[in-house]
Structures are given as structure tokens and as C-alpha cells.
Design an enzyme around this catalytic site. Sequence first.
Site, mmCIF file in Angstrom:
data_model
loop_
_atom_site.group_PDB
_atom_site.id
_atom_site.type_symbol
_atom_site.label_atom_id
_atom_site.label_comp_id
_atom_site.label_asym_id
_atom_site.label_seq_id
_atom_site.Cartn_x
_atom_site.Cartn_y
_atom_site.Cartn_z
ATOM 1 N N TRP A 21 0.849 -1.199 0.000
ATOM 2 C CA TRP A 21 0.000 0.000 0.000
ATOM 3 C C TRP A 21 0.884 1.247 0.000
ATOM 4 O O TRP A 21 0.625 2.218 -0.714
ATOM 5 C CB TRP A 21 -0.910 -0.036 1.231
ATOM 6 C CG TRP A 21 -1.910 1.072 1.334
ATOM 7 C CD1 TRP A 21 -2.264 1.994 0.383
ATOM 8 C CD2 TRP A 21 -2.714 1.388 2.485
ATOM 9 N NE1 TRP A 21 -3.244 2.853 0.867
ATOM 10 C CE2 TRP A 21 -3.528 2.497 2.153
ATOM 11 C CE3 TRP A 21 -2.833 0.824 3.763
ATOM 12 C CZ2 TRP A 21 -4.429 3.067 3.049
ATOM 13 C CZ3 TRP A 21 -3.728 1.384 4.651
ATOM 14 C CH2 TRP A 21 -4.522 2.485 4.304
ATOM 15 N N ASP A 51 1.774 -8.425 -1.535
ATOM 16 C CA ASP A 51 0.352 -8.115 -1.533
ATOM 17 C C ASP A 51 0.149 -6.690 -2.043
ATOM 18 O O ASP A 51 0.819 -5.764 -1.586
ATOM 19 C CB ASP A 51 -0.219 -8.243 -0.114
ATOM 20 C CG ASP A 51 -1.702 -7.913 -0.070
ATOM 21 O OD1 ASP A 51 -2.508 -8.814 -0.348
ATOM 22 O OD2 ASP A 51 -2.040 -6.756 0.229
ATOM 23 N N TYR A 56 -4.153 0.863 -5.176
ATOM 24 C CA TYR A 56 -2.966 1.437 -4.552
ATOM 25 C C TYR A 56 -2.244 2.282 -5.603
ATOM 26 O O TYR A 56 -1.524 1.769 -6.463
ATOM 27 C CB TYR A 56 -2.030 0.354 -4.032
ATOM 28 C CG TYR A 56 -2.570 -0.466 -2.878
ATOM 29 C CD1 TYR A 56 -3.728 -0.113 -2.193
ATOM 30 C CD2 TYR A 56 -1.899 -1.618 -2.459
ATOM 31 C CE1 TYR A 56 -4.208 -0.876 -1.139
ATOM 32 C CE2 TYR A 56 -2.366 -2.378 -1.397
ATOM 33 C CZ TYR A 56 -3.517 -2.005 -0.756
ATOM 34 O OH TYR A 56 -3.987 -2.768 0.286
ATOM 35 N N HIS A 123 -11.881 -6.706 -2.287
ATOM 36 C CA HIS A 123 -11.214 -5.701 -1.466
ATOM 37 C C HIS A 123 -12.194 -5.074 -0.471
ATOM 38 O O HIS A 123 -12.779 -4.025 -0.739
ATOM 39 C CB HIS A 123 -10.593 -4.639 -2.362
ATOM 40 C CG HIS A 123 -9.548 -3.808 -1.695
ATOM 41 N ND1 HIS A 123 -8.751 -2.916 -2.373
ATOM 42 C CD2 HIS A 123 -9.153 -3.734 -0.396
ATOM 43 C CE1 HIS A 123 -7.926 -2.330 -1.543
ATOM 44 N NE2 HIS A 123 -8.157 -2.799 -0.321
ATOM 45 N N SER A 154 -10.571 -9.984 1.317
ATOM 46 C CA SER A 154 -10.004 -9.131 2.350
ATOM 47 C C SER A 154 -11.180 -8.527 3.106
ATOM 48 O O SER A 154 -12.073 -7.929 2.493
ATOM 49 C CB SER A 154 -9.149 -8.024 1.715
ATOM 50 O OG SER A 154 -8.561 -7.206 2.697
#
Length: 329
Positions: A21, A51, A56, A123, A154
Site C-alpha cells: 500500500w 500483496d 494502490y 477488497h 479481504s
Amino acid sequence: MDHRPLGTTGYDVTEVGLGTWQIGGDWGDVSDDDGRDAVRAALDAGVDFLDTADVYGDGRSERLIADVLDERDARGDVTVATKAGRRLDPHEADGYDHGHLEAFVDRSRENLGVDSLDLLQLHCPPWPVYYRPETFDALDALCDAGKVDAYGVSVETVEQAFKATEFDGVETVQLIFNPFRQRPAERFFEVARERDVGVIVRVPLASGLLTGNVDADADFPENDHRNFNRHGEAFDVGETFAGVPLDAGAEAVEALRPAVPDDATMAGFTLRWILSFDAVSTVIPGSTSPEHIESNVAAADLPAPSEETHATVRRVYEAHVKEHVHQRW
């Protein structure tokens, strides 16, 4: 560094991976060179699980990962997990259909330079998605089409983790777990073991709180989520400092310091505590500092915490943190 199986995906991944991220955005200004250097440092330290997500940096993180994997000729040696769904505007359950998901997958495949994604994760979708079999049918279809090798979800809450794993195709769950967010160990980890679901732990250091280097008076850049999402203004507040108010978190860190061995950092101690739970497949601290990445990886080799240490961590949680987070996530 040891490897652990990632559920039934067939991937064995390093106990410590890299969350990316930071190299995409929302953590202040990070150059492309610094982003690539972070990925290089992780690979040099032995990490083989990365990941990322399509949001992002609007795909920037995925593209920087692809650059380094091509540079290192490491495609077959590294498992890359990405995420999809947050590009929806509005971000609503009805958008989690085959058409949107396939478009997101195709974009990530292009960003990452692959024919098929190693692991695709929904997500942090809205709650109604967990009651939409057609969403998971779409993921199955993408696997059948050869565009996705495996998929997971997630999640924000333990309840979402339970619900997600009711779908047979869900092979992994990514969630927040650390000494300030202990509820998954109470309720979900046993189920994950029973269902052979891989567990990916994000926000392990509570956005820097559990490095021991963030105090209650800390200032952050305007474009750092620890500034603009302090109260959940942009997305779920649980993603920022693990949902713990900064003052309470800083007090909890000070209470935790005596439990940290002399030869360990607060961050290393935290990561090793997380890895002491055998339901955890991998933990994905994020950083753009090669030195911090190397130190995070070294945490896997620390001695396992004793029962007394676990009891101390629990006491600190109950005294300083539990009231703020336990029933929310």
C-alpha cells in the site's frame, strides 16, 4: 525464513511478506525509485509473497512490482496477491458482478504483466456481497477462464471472515490482527484451520503505532491516511492505527514495552507474536525503508513468545485497547 501453506491454493509462502500500500499512495510522497527499492529489498531479504491492490496508486503499486519482477526474472519465484472492487464508484454490492470483476482483473493482469493472477481478493466489499452467490460464481468463472488461479476475500470484520469462508471457492482471508486487534484469535482462527483457509494478516504494526516510534503528538503529511482518515473520513477507520485512538494506542505501546526482549524491536516483537498463531499463513508489514523491511523479515527468526508474554500482551489489550475495537471488528 520458513514457509507456510497458503490455505489450499498450492502456494507455500514466506512467513513475512510485503504489503505494498505504501508504494502506491496514501502514506505521503513516495517516488517510483523508492517504491521499486522497497520491493527489491524484500526480495533480497528472502520474501516471496507480495500483496497489492488495483487502487494502490491507481495501479501504480502493481506496475512497480511488475517492473522489479521482470528486472529480477523472478516471476516463477514470487506469489503476488492483488485485490479488486474498490474501483467501483459508488462502491456498492451490485457492482460486484462478473462484468466489473472481469474488467478489474484484466486491468490488474495488464499492470502486473501476467496471463493469470496468482491470487485475487475482493477488497473489503460491502456487507451485502457476502450474501451474493453470483459474486462468487463470477470468481469461479474467472478461474475457469484462466484469468485467476485462486481467490479470497479481504475483510474488515470477523463476522465477514466467517461468512466469506462459507463459499467453497474462498481459499484465503485477509484481515487485521495484532496485539491491538485480538478478536480474530478468539473467534476465527479455529474456523480457518478447520476449513483449511489461508490467513493473511495486514496492518500488523497498527500503521506504525506498534513500531514504538509514533507518539500521541505525531504529525503526518496531508496525503497520509494517518492524517486524513483518523476518524474514518475516507475509508474504514480500522485501517488507520488499527482503529485505536492515537492517545490510547500510544499509552498501550508504553505499557507493552517491558514485554519486549532486549534483543528485539517493538516491531519485531509484534510480528513474532502474530506468527506464534499457527492459523496465520503470512504477515504483510508494509514499508518503503529497506532497513525496516530487512528488520521485519528478521522477526521471523526471533524466539516464540512465552505463555507469560502472551498473558502480558492480553492484559495490555484489555486495559488500554479492547473497549475501542473489540466489538467493532
